[in-house]
Design a protein around this motif. Structure first.
Motif, mmCIF file in Angstrom:
data_model
loop_
_atom_site.group_PDB
_atom_site.id
_atom_site.type_symbol
_atom_site.label_atom_id
_atom_site.label_comp_id
_atom_site.label_asym_id
_atom_site.label_seq_id
_atom_site.Cartn_x
_atom_site.Cartn_y
_atom_site.Cartn_z
ATOM 1 N N GLN A 82 27.608 -0.510 -46.490
ATOM 2 C CA GLN A 82 28.215 0.295 -47.552
ATOM 3 C C GLN A 82 27.789 1.763 -47.431
ATOM 4 O O GLN A 82 28.622 2.672 -47.485
ATOM 5 N N VAL A 108 22.886 4.966 -57.259
ATOM 6 C CA VAL A 108 23.585 3.899 -56.531
ATOM 7 C C VAL A 108 23.747 4.288 -55.053
ATOM 8 O O VAL A 108 23.403 5.403 -54.649
ATOM 9 N N ARG A 221 21.052 -7.305 -61.518
ATOM 10 C CA ARG A 221 20.054 -6.923 -60.498
ATOM 11 C C ARG A 221 19.915 -8.010 -59.453
ATOM 12 O O ARG A 221 19.729 -9.177 -59.816
ATOM 13 N N HIS A 252 29.038 -9.569 -64.573
ATOM 14 C CA HIS A 252 29.289 -8.791 -63.359
ATOM 15 C C HIS A 252 29.812 -9.760 -62.281
ATOM 16 O O HIS A 252 29.367 -10.913 -62.216
ATOM 17 N N PRO A 253 30.740 -9.300 -61.416
ATOM 18 C CA PRO A 253 31.301 -10.214 -60.403
ATOM 19 C C PRO A 253 30.241 -10.881 -59.526
ATOM 20 O O PRO A 253 30.356 -12.069 -59.202
ATOM 21 N N ARG A 254 29.200 -10.130 -59.181
ATOM 22 C CA ARG A 254 28.138 -10.698 -58.344
ATOM 23 C C ARG A 254 27.450 -11.862 -59.071
ATOM 24 O O ARG A 254 27.171 -12.907 -58.483
HETATM 25 C C1 UD1 Z 1 25.644 -1.338 -58.087
HETATM 26 C C2 UD1 Z 1 24.412 -0.434 -58.012
HETATM 27 C C3 UD1 Z 1 23.535 -0.664 -59.222
HETATM 28 C C4 UD1 Z 1 24.329 -0.518 -60.505
HETATM 29 C C5 UD1 Z 1 25.500 -1.489 -60.456
HETATM 30 C C6 UD1 Z 1 26.347 -1.492 -61.687
HETATM 31 C C7 UD1 Z 1 23.608 0.020 -55.728
HETATM 32 C C8 UD1 Z 1 22.520 -0.258 -54.762
HETATM 33 N N1 UD1 Z 1 23.610 -0.737 -56.853
HETATM 34 O O1 UD1 Z 1 25.187 -2.685 -57.977
HETATM 35 O O2 UD1 Z 1 22.494 0.287 -59.230
HETATM 36 O O3 UD1 Z 1 23.508 -0.784 -61.609
HETATM 37 O O4 UD1 Z 1 26.289 -1.135 -59.321
HETATM 38 O O5 UD1 Z 1 27.299 -2.513 -61.577
HETATM 39 O O6 UD1 Z 1 24.418 0.880 -55.506
HETATM 40 N N2 UD1 Z 1 31.984 -6.490 -56.689
HETATM 41 C C9 UD1 Z 1 33.265 -6.830 -57.046
HETATM 42 N N3 UD1 Z 1 34.100 -5.845 -57.517
HETATM 43 C C10 UD1 Z 1 33.697 -4.565 -57.639
HETATM 44 C C11 UD1 Z 1 32.392 -4.221 -57.254
HETATM 45 C C12 UD1 Z 1 31.548 -5.191 -56.794
HETATM 46 O O7 UD1 Z 1 33.668 -7.978 -56.959
HETATM 47 O O8 UD1 Z 1 34.505 -3.714 -58.079
HETATM 48 C C13 UD1 Z 1 31.073 -7.550 -56.215
HETATM 49 C C14 UD1 Z 1 31.124 -7.734 -54.740
HETATM 50 O O9 UD1 Z 1 30.938 -9.091 -54.457
HETATM 51 C C15 UD1 Z 1 29.918 -6.965 -54.240
HETATM 52 C C16 UD1 Z 1 28.926 -7.183 -55.390
HETATM 53 O O10 UD1 Z 1 29.745 -7.206 -56.555
HETATM 54 O O11 UD1 Z 1 29.438 -7.404 -53.023
HETATM 55 C C17 UD1 Z 1 27.891 -6.126 -55.511
HETATM 56 O O12 UD1 Z 1 28.501 -4.824 -55.614
HETATM 57 P P1 UD1 Z 1 27.683 -3.520 -55.153
HETATM 58 O O13 UD1 Z 1 28.440 -2.292 -55.416
HETATM 59 O O14 UD1 Z 1 27.198 -3.716 -53.768
HETATM 60 O O15 UD1 Z 1 26.394 -3.529 -56.046
HETATM 61 P P2 UD1 Z 1 26.191 -3.854 -57.600
HETATM 62 O O16 UD1 Z 1 25.429 -5.114 -57.701
HETATM 63 O O17 UD1 Z 1 27.437 -3.733 -58.395
#
Ligand code: UD1
Length: 388
Positions: A82, A108, A221, A252-254
């Motif tokens: 990323q 982020v 987190r 959150h999606p994750r």
């Molecule tokens: C990110 C930030 C975190 C913030 C959080 C808010 C970093 C290191 N972390 O974490 O500090 O508090 O955002 O949400 O930058 N996904 C979706 N749709 C989306 C975005 C994400 O499905 O629109 C899913 C995907 O499976 C992805 C996972 O969420 O792999 C994690 O997304 P990512 O942007 O990597 O980190 P966050 O956990 O969201």
């Protein structure tokens, strides 16, 4: 030369960067303030780190953020993928636009990726929300914070102790400016609008127009949601609390993915907004889709307790004067504990239950609003940039 050309020549070109959900409420007041000022030409770049309707577009709509001038559409990936992808796609934009500054917010991956790209091209960096430290280097955000601050030219801080953190890291005092909190600018600006949303009706929380007591939970987190034992400990605790009051959980999606993967669906009432009244009035943990800014602000503002591992919500609950239990071992926002309504409780099941029950039984920590969290941080930031 025409007068307009003279003005354009003098105007400062700033590329403002957003990527993930917590960036949007921080950039909104900054863009608004910059657009009012003819001495600044603000551009908005969205890296596309968050891309779902609920994680991104809803916030642009709710907060009336202008459409990004450029969207890098990087999407999800590992930390390195990323970060690298954002850098690769951001560099040609900087080469073409040659801005005087880039402005990044928060911690982020988009924040560090864009800052690192800019510094290598000799472009100055403005970091809004600088100097916060959890002193926990296992958090990706802590690495992003330390590195971004090390290469920034303007460091705008939200609480006074951030200055000490930065001075200890060898950052010179003249780069540091205590301006308040742009996220709170957004909260103050939107409180009345948020109160008009019908989120409680949609969740069946106000039969007879009286809002029933409820709590709010958010979790995202990696240390809490990617580790099945930690996630289970938290869900067990919240499950116990949810026998007292329903706990609304916009997932959150994750986190939602991991709940499915770890087989934890039995913890949930699984009620989306708009299902039958009988189910909607029930207690339990109620997992729903992520909410937009206004719905979520309204939901927090009327809740009895907020349980979260988010950074920003510790600050928002402090201003709303709603009790917050932070499900982490540390916080990079100590003023929310020393002055606000926040308590850092970790993820031990018994501890969360004890502290949660104490709040639900009326044992509340009275807080006060931290210094300069007054809705005018963006105004101060723009003034300081223009003075240089
Ligand atoms: C990110 C930030 C975190 C913030 C959080 C808010 C970093 C290191 N972390 O974490 O500090 O508090 O955002 O949400 O930058 N996904 C979706 N749709 C989306 C975005 C994400 O499905 O629109 C899913 C995907 O499976 C992805 C996972 O969420 O792999 C994690 O997304 P990512 O942007 O990597 O980190 P966050 O956990 O969201």
């Amino acid at each position: 030369m025409e007068w307009a050309d003279v003005m354009m020549k003098r105007a400062i070109k700033i590329i403002n960067v957003v990527g993930a959900r917590p960036n949007f409420m921080k950039i909104a007041p900054i863009m608004c303030e910059m657009r009012k000022n003819e001495k600044i030409i603000p551009l908005l770049v969205h890296t596309g780190q968050h891309y779902d309707e609920q994680m991104s577009k809803l916030f642009f709509d709710d907060l009336e953020i202008p459409e990004p001038d450029i969207n890098l559409e990087v999407g999800s990936g590992s930390q390195a993928e990323q970060t690298a992808e954002i850098m690769k796609r951001f560099e040609p934009i900087l080469v073409k636009e040659r801005p005087d500054y880039i402005l990044v917010v928060g911690d982020v991956n988009s924040t560090i990726a864009c800052a690192l790209t800019a510094v290598k091209l000799g472009i100055k960096i403005i970091h809004v929300e600088a100097g916060l430290r959890s002193f926990d280097r296992t958090m990706p955000e802590e690495i992003n914070r330390v590195l971004t601050d090390a290469i920034s030219d303007f460091l705008f801080i939200t609480e006074r102790n951030a200055q000490e953190n930065l001075l200890k890291e060898g950052i010179s005092k003249d780069k540091i400016h205590f301006v308040g909190n742009v996220m709170i600018d957004t909260l103050i600006r939107n409180t009345d609008k948020a109160r008009q949303t019908d989120i409680h009706r949609r969740l069946g929380l106000n039969p007879g127009n009286q809002i029933l007591p409820y709590g709010v939970l958010t979790l995202h987190r990696p240390s809490n949601v990617d580790d099945s034992r930690n996630l289970e400990s938290i869900l067990q605790a919240v499950n116990t609390l949810s026998k007292e009051v329903p706990i609304i959980f916009p997932a959150h999606p994750r986190t939602r993915n991991n709940i499915g993967r770890f087989g934890f669906s039995h913890f949930f009432e699984n009620v989306e907004a708009g299902t039958t009244t009988q189910k909607r009035n029930s207690k339990g943990i109620r997992m729903i889709e992520p909410l937009g800014y206004l719905d979520f602000l309204h939901l927090m503002a009327e809740s009895k307790v907020v349980l979260t591992d988010s950074g920003g919500m510790q600050e928002e609950t402090t201003v709303l004067q709603i009790p917050c239990l932070t499900l982490r071992e540390n916080t990079e926002r100590p003023v929310t504990v020393s002055e606000g309504t926040n308590s850092v409780v970790g993820i031990n099941r018994e501890n969360i239950i004890a502290q949660g029950l104490a709040i639900l039984r009326g044992n509340l920590k009275l807080g006060r609003i931290p210094e300069l969290w007054d809705g005018r941080a963006a105004e101060r930031i723009v003034k300081i940039i223009l003075k240089q």
